[in-house]
Motif scaffolding. Structure first.
Motif, PDB file in Angstrom:
ATOM      1  N   GLY A  52       0.811  -1.216   0.000  1.00 47.13           N
ATOM      2  CA  GLY A  52       0.000   0.000   0.000  1.00 47.13           C
ATOM      3  C   GLY A  52       0.841   1.262   0.000  1.00 47.13           C
ATOM      4  N   ALA A  53       1.840   1.311   0.856  1.00 43.22           N
ATOM      5  CA  ALA A  53       2.693   2.496   0.925  1.00 43.22           C
ATOM      6  C   ALA A  53       3.517   2.641  -0.351  1.00 43.22           C
ATOM      7  CB  ALA A  53       3.602   2.422   2.145  1.00 43.22           C
ATOM      8  N   SER A  54       3.982   1.526  -0.905  1.00 45.57           N
ATOM      9  CA  SER A  54       4.750   1.585  -2.153  1.00 45.57           C
ATOM     10  C   SER A  54       3.885   2.077  -3.310  1.00 45.57           C
ATOM     11  CB  SER A  54       5.338   0.211  -2.494  1.00 45.57           C
ATOM     12  OG  SER A  54       6.293  -0.158  -1.535  1.00 45.57           O
ATOM     13  N   LEU A  55       2.641   1.625  -3.361  1.00 45.85           N
ATOM     14  CA  LEU A  55       1.728   2.040  -4.412  1.00 45.85           C
ATOM     15  C   LEU A  55       1.519   3.553  -4.382  1.00 45.85           C
ATOM     16  CD1 LEU A  55      -0.321   1.215  -6.667  1.00 45.85           C
ATOM     17  CD2 LEU A  55      -2.045   1.124  -4.855  1.00 45.85           C
ATOM     18  N   LEU A  56       1.438   4.106  -3.176  1.00 47.77           N
ATOM     19  CA  LEU A  56       1.214   5.545  -3.011  1.00 47.77           C
ATOM     20  C   LEU A  56       2.511   6.342  -2.922  1.00 47.77           C
ATOM     21  CD1 LEU A  56      -1.724   5.322  -0.464  1.00 47.77           C
ATOM     22  CD2 LEU A  56      -1.864   5.765  -2.926  1.00 47.77           C
ATOM     23  N   ASN A  57       3.630   5.679  -3.155  1.00 45.35           N
ATOM     24  CA  ASN A  57       4.950   6.317  -3.102  1.00 45.35           C
ATOM     25  C   ASN A  57       5.247   6.883  -1.706  1.00 45.35           C
ATOM     26  OD1 ASN A  57       7.272   6.582  -4.529  1.00 45.35           O
ATOM     27  ND2 ASN A  57       6.731   8.518  -5.495  1.00 45.35           N
ATOM     28  N   LEU A  58       4.829   6.156  -0.669  1.00 41.83           N
ATOM     29  CA  LEU A  58       5.028   6.574   0.716  1.00 41.83           C
ATOM     30  C   LEU A  58       5.900   5.576   1.486  1.00 41.83           C
ATOM     31  CD1 LEU A  58       1.374   7.711   1.508  1.00 41.83           C
ATOM     32  CD2 LEU A  58       3.334   9.173   1.000  1.00 41.83           C
ATOM     33  N   ASP A  59       6.889   5.034   0.818  1.00 44.24           N
ATOM     34  CA  ASP A  59       7.760   4.038   1.458  1.00 44.24           C
ATOM     35  C   ASP A  59       8.431   4.568   2.717  1.00 44.24           C
ATOM     36  OD1 ASP A  59       7.310   1.881  -0.280  1.00 44.24           O
ATOM     37  OD2 ASP A  59       8.688   2.730  -1.742  1.00 44.24           O
ATOM     38  N   TRP A  60       8.655   5.863   2.785  1.00 47.92           N
ATOM     39  CA  TRP A  60       9.317   6.436   3.954  1.00 47.92           C
ATOM     40  C   TRP A  60       8.483   6.273   5.224  1.00 47.92           C
ATOM     41  CZ3 TRP A  60       6.702  10.454   6.263  1.00 47.92           C
ATOM     42  CH2 TRP A  60       5.703  11.076   5.499  1.00 47.92           C
ATOM     43  N   LEU A  61       7.202   5.984   5.093  1.00 49.43           N
ATOM     44  CA  LEU A  61       6.348   5.770   6.263  1.00 49.43           C
ATOM     45  C   LEU A  61       6.505   4.377   6.868  1.00 49.43           C
ATOM     46  CD1 LEU A  61       3.005   7.429   5.126  1.00 49.43           C
ATOM     47  CD2 LEU A  61       4.572   8.241   6.886  1.00 49.43           C
ATOM     48  N   ASN A  62       7.064   3.456   6.112  1.00 49.62           N
ATOM     49  CA  ASN A  62       7.225   2.079   6.583  1.00 49.62           C
ATOM     50  C   ASN A  62       8.290   1.986   7.670  1.00 49.62           C
ATOM     51  OD1 ASN A  62       5.339   0.778   4.880  1.00 49.62           O
ATOM     52  ND2 ASN A  62       6.775   0.962   3.190  1.00 49.62           N
ATOM     53  N   LYS A  63       8.143   0.986   8.501  1.00 51.96           N
ATOM     54  CA  LYS A  63       9.140   0.723   9.534  1.00 51.96           C
ATOM     55  C   LYS A  63      10.403   0.165   8.893  1.00 51.96           C
ATOM     56  CE  LYS A  63       5.855  -0.271  13.207  1.00 51.96           C
ATOM     57  NZ  LYS A  63       5.425  -1.256  14.204  1.00 51.96           N
ATOM     58  N   SER A  64      11.495   0.189   9.653  1.00 47.50           N
ATOM     59  CA  SER A  64      12.730  -0.430   9.186  1.00 47.50           C
ATOM     60  C   SER A  64      13.172  -1.470  10.202  1.00 47.50           C
ATOM     61  CB  SER A  64      13.822   0.617   8.965  1.00 47.50           C
ATOM     62  OG  SER A  64      14.126   1.275  10.163  1.00 47.50           O
ATOM     63  N   ALA A  65      14.025  -2.359   9.765  1.00 51.45           N
ATOM     64  CA  ALA A  65      14.556  -3.415  10.632  1.00 51.45           C
ATOM     65  C   ALA A  65      16.075  -3.325  10.639  1.00 51.45           C
ATOM     66  CB  ALA A  65      14.128  -4.787  10.116  1.00 51.45           C
ATOM     67  N   LYS A  66      16.661  -3.760  11.731  1.00 45.61           N
ATOM     68  CA  LYS A  66      18.120  -3.875  11.797  1.00 45.61           C
ATOM     69  C   LYS A  66      18.507  -5.221  11.202  1.00 45.61           C
ATOM     70  CE  LYS A  66      19.283  -0.138  13.979  1.00 45.61           C
ATOM     71  NZ  LYS A  66      20.140   0.857  13.388  1.00 45.61           N
ATOM     72  N   ILE A  67      19.583  -5.238  10.458  1.00 46.93           N
ATOM     73  CA  ILE A  67      20.089  -6.504   9.929  1.00 46.93           C
ATOM     74  C   ILE A  67      21.526  -6.695  10.397  1.00 46.93           C
ATOM     75  CG2 ILE A  67      18.577  -6.553   7.907  1.00 46.93           C
ATOM     76  CD1 ILE A  67      21.026  -5.660   6.243  1.00 46.93           C
ATOM     77  N   LEU A  68      21.886  -7.939  10.623  1.00 48.99           N
ATOM     78  CA  LEU A  68      23.264  -8.308  10.935  1.00 48.99           C
ATOM     79  C   LEU A  68      23.734  -9.262   9.864  1.00 48.99           C
ATOM     80  CD1 LEU A  68      23.194  -8.884  14.809  1.00 48.99           C
ATOM     81  CD2 LEU A  68      23.917  -6.847  13.549  1.00 48.99           C
ATOM     82  N   VAL A  69      24.894  -8.964   9.292  1.00 50.51           N
ATOM     83  CA  VAL A  69      25.490  -9.807   8.255  1.00 50.51           C
ATOM     84  C   VAL A  69      26.712 -10.483   8.854  1.00 50.51           C
ATOM     85  CG1 VAL A  69      26.472  -9.858   5.934  1.00 50.51           C
ATOM     86  CG2 VAL A  69      24.708  -8.163   6.506  1.00 50.51           C
ATOM     87  N   CYS A  70      26.701 -11.798   8.867  1.00 55.53           N
ATOM     88  CA  CYS A  70      27.819 -12.569   9.410  1.00 55.53           C
ATOM     89  C   CYS A  70      29.091 -12.262   8.618  1.00 55.53           C
ATOM     90  CB  CYS A  70      27.497 -14.062   9.352  1.00 55.53           C
ATOM     91  SG  CYS A  70      28.841 -15.112   9.948  1.00 55.53           S
TER      92      CYS A  70
END
Length: 87
Positions: A52-70
């Motif tokens: 939904g947010a991508s369709l409306l070009n509102l990706d900045w409203l989405n949450k983010s996650a932390k990632i760890l790369v081994c």
């Protein structure tokens, strides 16, 4: 003057360690790679996009996650809650 230069060197080393690969805890549990058992990771973040947010070009409203790369095998682990860097 020598003390000043030594202080700068120590500060630069600490800054480099803070930005580089490290060990982490999530919910007070040490993070270990389930594939190779390594415990040193590079940290990053990733956007948790929704259609939904991508369709409306509102990706900045989405949450983010932390990632760890081994740093040994490259396996990526995702964390929705905060991580704590440990040494």
């Amino acid at each position: 003057m020598s003390d000043f230069v030594e202080g700068l060197k120590r500060g630069a080393k600490a800054f480099k360690r803070a930005l580089g690969p490290s060990r982490y805890e999530a919910a007070n549990i040490k993070v270990i790679c389930p594939h190779c058992q390594n415990d040193i990771f590079d940290e990053g973040s990733a956007q948790l996009n929704t259609a939904g947010a991508s369709l409306l070009n509102l990706d900045w409203l989405n949450k983010s996650a932390k990632i760890l790369v081994c740093t040994k095998c490259g396996l990526i682990q995702w964390f929705g809650k905060s991580l704590e860097k440990i040494n």
